[in-house]
Design an enzyme around this catalytic site. Sequence first.
Site, short mmCIF file in Angstrom:
data_model
loop_
_atom_site.label_atom_id
_atom_site.label_comp_id
_atom_site.label_asym_id
_atom_site.label_seq_id
_atom_site.Cartn_x
_atom_site.Cartn_y
_atom_site.Cartn_z
CG HIS A 108 -2.08 -0.98 1.02
ND1 HIS A 108 -2.14 -2.18 1.70
CD2 HIS A 108 -3.19 -0.95 0.22
CE1 HIS A 108 -3.23 -2.84 1.34
NE2 HIS A 108 -3.89 -2.13 0.44
CB VAL A 165 4.34 1.78 -6.76
CG1 VAL A 165 4.44 1.15 -8.15
CG2 VAL A 165 5.64 2.47 -6.40
CG HIS A 166 -1.93 -0.04 -4.46
ND1 HIS A 166 -2.54 -0.99 -5.27
CD2 HIS A 166 -2.91 0.46 -3.65
CE1 HIS A 166 -3.83 -1.06 -4.97
NE2 HIS A 166 -4.08 -0.19 -4.00
ZN LIG Z 1 -5.90 0.06 -2.90
#
Ligand SMILES: [Zn+2]
Length: 468
Positions: free
Chosen positions: A213, A216-217
């Site tokens: 988390h 980049v996510h």
């Molecule tokens: Zn998410």
Amino acid sequence: MEVCYQLPVLPLDRPVPKHVLSRRGAISFSSSSSLFGGPDPRKLSQRRGGISYDSSDQTALYIRMLDVRIRSRVGFEPEPRSSHPYLLVDFRLLHYRPGRAGPVSARGVRRLLSFQRYRHPSRSACRQPNRSQLCVLDQDYAGQAKCMLERAGSWSFDIFLFDRLTNGNSLVTLTAHLFNHYGLIELFQLDMVKLHRFLVMIQEDYRRQNPYHNAVHAADVTQAMYCYLQEPKLVSSLTSFDILLGLLAAATHDLDHPGVNQPFLVKTQHYLAALYQNSSVLENHHWRSAVGLLRQSGLLDHLPAEDRQSLERRLGSLILATDINRQNEYLSQFRSHLDRGDLNLENSAHRHLILQMALKCADICNPCRPWELSKQWSERVTQEFFQQGDVEKKHNLEVSPFCDSQSNTIADIQTGFMSYVVEPLFSEWARFSNTQLSRAMLRHLDLNKAHWTDEMDPKTHPQGNQGS
Ligand SMILES: [Zn+2]
């Protein structure tokens, strides 16, 4: 942090581009900017920022510092934002007062809230001088990143590579590109400096130490959202406001994620669990954090109050829809509409539902990406789960489902997730969208599931598998 200067010694030494001259505006600069003709440009070598100027005579009015990562000679410090669960969880309370596990008092919440913007040692560590991050990107890398942006709508877009090419600035670069692509800056008369400042703040409020988390996510979800916004049914019906909202929601949907899940926050009596009464705790926090940054940046200050309120409300409704615990609720609503065939995308409530479903898909689309990308995400999320499990074990807390590295593997976590969460959602999305992309996503899902199932097969892997 915003610092304003008068500029008697910093004349602009190159013309301001015409497209920004059309209004009183601003431009941003990086550490290498050649905009400065002053005697000692090195003084600015470790800062990023922007210049606001008068459009009529190009006189610079003031500089704003946007993202000062290290203490500079004139004494700027990064502004610490946000909280961290390990900072605020009082494990002594858990160990010594086991019978009093009720919600914390209102006074306690107030006290803890006052810490919300305190510096966290591990985050500060991330902000220690790191010259490699401050260096100017190699022109080749910048060129390659630019090339990649031309294929930003491709489902095989490699966000990990893009993040490396942009020196860890994938979220800022991609989101700014998409705002430009859709003409949102012109349409909503956005101030370029405020926009850049807002995007940098978003990216900085994701925690780099989270294996999954992190920013980049968020960039990956924003890229997936863009792919869905390109789908014919959405292209023909969404308004610019919908698109602005969809991109904002994707970029901010996990803002300041602590790297642990809601049950962890509840059982450790974290103040966020008390604040949001154990319900969609993380999602409420992401939304409120996003609204906080929006207001702090002043990005939408020029819009009518009712538009800002509407955007903040709808942003919350989108981000709250990413709560995986409420998936069935949204899915059955979506399914009912598809069964009745009554979705009317001229209706703003229906368009909003589609945006919610698109964001939900974007958020959990990792298993629908090509294997090489999908596998990396699986490893990252499992690593985050196992880190939580290790903390739980260390403090004699019950280990949360999927978080025990002794009894879980990437393969079994992934196959369960794909079968019970991802497949039902993407099947309905494919019913709605029915395009090449929706079919490709289901195909990847099947192939990736087969990969993990194969890993679980004792005949092909007699030693068993352990997650990383
Ligand atoms: Zn998410």
